[in-house]
Structures are given as C-alpha cells and as structure tokens.
Design a protein around this motif. Structure first.
Motif, PDB file in Angstrom:
ATOM      1  N   ILE A  56       0.837  -1.197   0.000  1.00 19.01           N
ATOM      2  CA  ILE A  56       0.000   0.000   0.000  1.00 19.01           C
ATOM      3  C   ILE A  56       0.877   1.253   0.000  1.00 19.01           C
ATOM      4  O   ILE A  56       1.786   1.386   0.823  1.00 19.01           O
ATOM      5  CB  ILE A  56      -0.922   0.030   1.241  1.00 19.01           C
ATOM      6  N   ARG A 104       0.214   5.601  -0.284  1.00 18.42           N
ATOM      7  CA  ARG A 104      -0.847   6.603  -0.283  1.00 18.42           C
ATOM      8  C   ARG A 104      -0.286   7.965   0.122  1.00 18.42           C
ATOM      9  O   ARG A 104       0.849   8.061   0.588  1.00 18.42           O
ATOM     10  CB  ARG A 104      -1.982   6.195   0.660  1.00 18.42           C
ATOM     11  N   VAL A 123      -3.664   3.621  -5.935  1.00 20.86           N
ATOM     12  CA  VAL A 123      -4.287   2.341  -6.300  1.00 20.86           C
ATOM     13  C   VAL A 123      -3.709   1.933  -7.651  1.00 20.86           C
ATOM     14  O   VAL A 123      -4.098   2.461  -8.688  1.00 20.86           O
ATOM     15  CB  VAL A 123      -5.818   2.481  -6.364  1.00 20.86           C
ATOM     16  N   MET A 131     -12.696   1.012  -2.539  1.00 21.54           N
ATOM     17  CA  MET A 131     -11.228   1.028  -2.505  1.00 21.54           C
ATOM     18  C   MET A 131     -10.697   2.278  -1.817  1.00 21.54           C
ATOM     19  O   MET A 131      -9.827   2.205  -0.939  1.00 21.54           O
ATOM     20  CB  MET A 131     -10.667   0.960  -3.926  1.00 21.54           C
ATOM     21  N   TRP A 165      -8.591   2.408   1.474  1.00 23.15           N
ATOM     22  CA  TRP A 165      -7.192   2.809   1.272  1.00 23.15           C
ATOM     23  C   TRP A 165      -6.794   3.920   2.239  1.00 23.15           C
ATOM     24  O   TRP A 165      -5.663   3.961   2.715  1.00 23.15           O
ATOM     25  CB  TRP A 165      -7.002   3.287  -0.161  1.00 23.15           C
ATOM     26  N   TYR A 166      -7.739   4.807   2.521  1.00 22.74           N
ATOM     27  CA  TYR A 166      -7.442   5.970   3.362  1.00 22.74           C
ATOM     28  C   TYR A 166      -8.163   5.908   4.707  1.00 22.74           C
ATOM     29  O   TYR A 166      -8.330   6.931   5.365  1.00 22.74           O
ATOM     30  CB  TYR A 166      -7.776   7.256   2.599  1.00 22.74           C
ATOM     31  N   MET A 182      -5.858   1.328   7.592  1.00 20.90           N
ATOM     32  CA  MET A 182      -4.853   1.088   6.558  1.00 20.90           C
ATOM     33  C   MET A 182      -3.623   1.950   6.833  1.00 20.90           C
ATOM     34  O   MET A 182      -3.733   3.092   7.280  1.00 20.90           O
ATOM     35  CB  MET A 182      -5.416   1.405   5.179  1.00 20.90           C
ATOM     36  N   SER A 231      -3.533  -5.781   4.002  1.00 23.22           N
ATOM     37  CA  SER A 231      -4.519  -4.811   3.519  1.00 23.22           C
ATOM     38  C   SER A 231      -5.808  -5.460   3.013  1.00 23.22           C
ATOM     39  O   SER A 231      -6.872  -4.830   3.030  1.00 23.22           O
ATOM     40  CB  SER A 231      -3.909  -3.958   2.400  1.00 23.22           C
ATOM     41  N   LEU A 248      -9.826  -3.969   3.045  1.00 20.88           N
ATOM     42  CA  LEU A 248     -10.631  -3.804   1.843  1.00 20.88           C
ATOM     43  C   LEU A 248     -11.908  -4.643   1.916  1.00 20.88           C
ATOM     44  O   LEU A 248     -13.006  -4.182   1.570  1.00 20.88           O
ATOM     45  CB  LEU A 248      -9.814  -4.197   0.614  1.00 20.88           C
TER      46      LEU A 248
END
Length: 308
Positions: free
Chosen positions: A45, A47, A151, A178, A182-183, A187, A196, A200
């Motif tokens: 991951i 971000r 992503v 997603m 993801w945020y 995560m 992860s 999800l």
C-alpha cells in the motif's frame, strides 16, 4: 417465491441473495487484483500522507482542466485528502502532482495515459506525474485519478481501473470502496497484500445490507483461505501461474520470478502477524526463509529480528 435481500450492493437494488453472494465474491476478487501491479507482481500500500498540490501543464491543458479537476476532486473527496490547485500561482513550483496534457503523437496507442508515482520508500507518495494525450484526456481522467491516489492495479472487475471500463465519467461503487479502505485509519502505508486485504474486504462487507452480511462473512473467510492456498502454490512455483498474474497485462518471466519472492515474503509476514491467516510461527519462518534465499532483504531483516 424466492426470498430476497433488500438494500444495495454495488449500486444494484433488490437482488436475490444468491446474486448478492456472487457480486460480493466478484468484488473480493477485484479488490485482491487491485493489489497487483500490471507487471504481474504483488504490491504494498502506498498513499498520500499530506495535501495534494496539483499543477496543470501542456498546450491544451486548459481544455481538459475542468473535467480532470472534477475527477481529482471526486477521488480526493472519497479519500478525505485535501486537494489544492497551484497552477499559475506563486506556489506552482511546490506542486507534488503534475498533470501534463501531451500531443496526440506522444505515448503509445495501447497506453494513451499513464501515471508515475514517486516514493522514497514504498509507503508514502511523495510526488506524482500524470501524462495523457490530448484526444484521450477525457476518458483517462477518472482512471488515472485512481492511480494518483496510490491504487496501482488494473483489475478485471467493475471499476474504472479496468482496461475495459464499465463507466468513464465517474467512479463505480467498487472504486469508492477502494478509496474508503485505502485511506481509512485501519490502513497504513507499506502494508502487504495480506495485511490490507481484510481492510478492503471489511469495507466491501459494510456496503452490504445487514441481512446479507452473515453469509458474506463466511464467503469472505472462504475467499481468504482459497487465496492463501493459491498464493502458496504460486510462491512455491507449483501449478499454473494464477489468473491474477495472467491478467496483469505486462507480466514477464522476470516479473513472475520477482513476484514469487515477494509473495513468499508476504506469506511470511501474514503468518507472523496473523493477517488473513492464523498466526503460525513455523509457517512464518518457512516462508521468510524461502524469500530470504531469493534475496528479499525484508525477509532477511524479519528473520533476524524474529530469531533474536
């Protein structure tokens, strides 16, 4: 009369329970595939951990500005990341995201737009560059905006990240799942696929109507078990290359070899930490040793710390 589950799943209303289960399983497969790079290797991951400052450039950038900004506002809004435009301002040179509209003769016909993510460590995005050809910019906006957010995969499911998008002027429900996951606080940058995937999956589970969640939870657990078995065979070099690798688009023998080493490491971490699988020190050491012998430095470091 067939019993039905009421509510929404991936934007579809009043589907039979069996159809909900099928959609949920397909959604899980898509979320798993999004954790794979198109080279055929599993990824960690990455971000944004700070505000995004975007600057537009290119002779025809103004013509595509509004649509691209709408796409960026949509994805950053879903993720909860602040977006600031600095084009033409004194802060333009501080942009950490550049969107460049190129002539139609640039790039390749089979890749008319591309996003480059720059990170010093595979955890946090430092800067990003989006390039798109003038005539293709309109259809690239949401696809590349998802990549901007970290992503990186191109799954085959119902998402704008697919090479065969179901929709090109906005996000689909799975894209929102997603971004939310993801945020989310659960995560963290640098998480492995097995760390992860549960985050999800839980976000997808939360999108289901309450009546469908017990069956979906059982389906999730079965999906985890099946995926782990497939990845163990892949890491060991047994059987066929998994479909997720074949669908990655640009997989190579070298990418597959590297992917097997990475997957061995990821399995070791999963068993060490109890992510997606129960904790198992014996299995953890087995997979970490395999990865270490393939040159994986992360596995070598984990083994050293584990044995102290």
């Amino acid at each position: 009369m067939r019993r039905t589950c009421w509510g929404l799943l991936l934007g579809l209303a009043m589907l039979p329970c069996a159809a909900l289960a099928d959609d949920f399983d397909q959604g899980l497969q898509t979320l798993w595939e999004v954790l794979w790079h198109q080279s055929g290797t599993p990824t960690r991951i990455v971000r944004w951990e700070n505000d995004i400052k975007v600057r537009f450039t290119g002779a025809t950038a103004a013509a595509h500005h509004d649509h691209m900004m709408q796409a960026l506002r949509t994805v950053t809004g879903e993720a909860g990341v602040k977006l600031v435009e600095v084009t033409g301002t004194p802060e333009a040179d501080q942009a950490n995201l550049v969107v460049e509209v190129l002539p139609d003769t640039a790039l390749e016909d089979n890749q008319p737009c591309v996003t480059f993510l720059d990170f010093r460590t595979e955890t946090r995005i430092d800067t990003a560059l989006v390039q798109m050809r003038d005539r293709d910019a309109w259809r690239c906006a949401y696809h590349e905006s998802m990549h901007v957010m970290g992503v990186r995969g191109h799954p085959a499911g119902q998402t704008v990240l697919s090479y065969f998008p179901w929709k090109i002027d906005g996000l689909l429900p799975l894209d929102r799942v997603m971004l939310h996951a993801w945020y989310s606080p659960k995560m963290m940058g640098g998480m492995t696929p097995f760390e992860s995937l549960p985050v999800l999956a839980d976000e997808l589970l939360a999108s289901l109507p309450p009546a469908a969640r017990p069956a979906a939870t059982a389906a999730r657990d079965q999906f985890f078990a099946t995926t782990v078995r497939q990845m163990q065979a892949y890491a060991d070099g047994r059987g066929d290359v998994p479909a997720v690798v074949k669908r990655s688009g640009k997989s190579t023998p070298e990418g597959i070899r590297f992917g097997r080493g990475e997957m061995s490491y990821f399995l070791g971490v999963a068993y060490l930490e109890g992510s997606t699988v129960p904790r198992d020190a014996t299995q953890a050491v087995r997979w970490l040793e395999r990865a270490a012998t393939m040159g994986n430095r992360g596995a070598q470091a984990r083994l050293g710390a584990f044995r102290q």
